[in-house]
Scaffold this motif. Structure first.
Motif, PDB file in Angstrom:
ATOM      1  N   LEU A 108      24.414   0.132 -20.889  1.00  0.00           N
ATOM      2  CA  LEU A 108      23.119   0.095 -20.197  1.00  0.00           C
ATOM      3  C   LEU A 108      22.130  -0.819 -20.913  1.00  0.00           C
ATOM      4  N   ASP A 109      22.099  -0.738 -22.235  1.00  0.00           N
ATOM      5  CA  ASP A 109      21.189  -1.575 -23.008  1.00  0.00           C
ATOM      6  C   ASP A 109      21.475  -3.066 -22.780  1.00  0.00           C
ATOM      7  N   ALA A 110      22.759  -3.393 -22.636  1.00  0.00           N
ATOM      8  CA  ALA A 110      23.160  -4.789 -22.444  1.00  0.00           C
ATOM      9  C   ALA A 110      22.640  -5.373 -21.134  1.00  0.00           C
ATOM     10  N   ILE A 111      22.299  -4.513 -20.177  1.00  0.00           N
ATOM     11  CA  ILE A 111      21.789  -5.016 -18.888  1.00  0.00           C
ATOM     12  C   ILE A 111      20.336  -4.612 -18.656  1.00  0.00           C
ATOM     13  N   GLY A 112      19.682  -4.133 -19.709  1.00  0.00           N
ATOM     14  CA  GLY A 112      18.254  -3.848 -19.604  1.00  0.00           C
ATOM     15  C   GLY A 112      17.920  -2.515 -18.964  1.00  0.00           C
ATOM     16  N   TYR A 113      18.844  -1.568 -19.037  1.00  0.00           N
ATOM     17  CA  TYR A 113      18.599  -0.221 -18.515  1.00  0.00           C
ATOM     18  C   TYR A 113      18.494   0.767 -19.664  1.00  0.00           C
ATOM     19  N   GLU A 114      17.931   1.937 -19.379  1.00  0.00           N
ATOM     20  CA  GLU A 114      17.850   3.009 -20.347  1.00  0.00           C
ATOM     21  C   GLU A 114      18.225   4.318 -19.677  1.00  0.00           C
TER      22      GLU A 114
END
Length: 81
Positions: free
Chosen positions: A51-57
């Protein structure tokens, strides 16, 4: 929706391929991501990394009824179909 389905949907929303995800998190090849997204028992750390790699949390909150804002996904213990 299970967690892997939510990650797939987030990737789709960000127009991120499995190959791009692999490159961003430093794993060798798209097949590693494909394998992770088929897992029934994926670790929280692995999900957070993706998720962090695509800008999500990931947000943890009390359950509540009703619709969610656009771009939010509800993850449950739902089994794969």
């Amino acid at each position: 929706m299970n967690i892997c389905e939510a990650v797939k949907l987030a990737m789709k929303n960000q127009k991120t391929t499995q190959g791009q995800m692999a490159e961003r998190i430093g794993v060798k090849g798209q097949s590693v991501i494909a394998q992770r997204l088929r897992m029934d028992n994926i670790s929280v750390n692995t999900v957070l990394e993706m998720l962090d790699a695509i800008g999500y949390e990931m947000v943890i909150q009390e359950k509540r009824p009703g619709r969610r804002s656009e771009g939010q996904f509800v993850v449950t213990l739902e089994k794969r179909k």
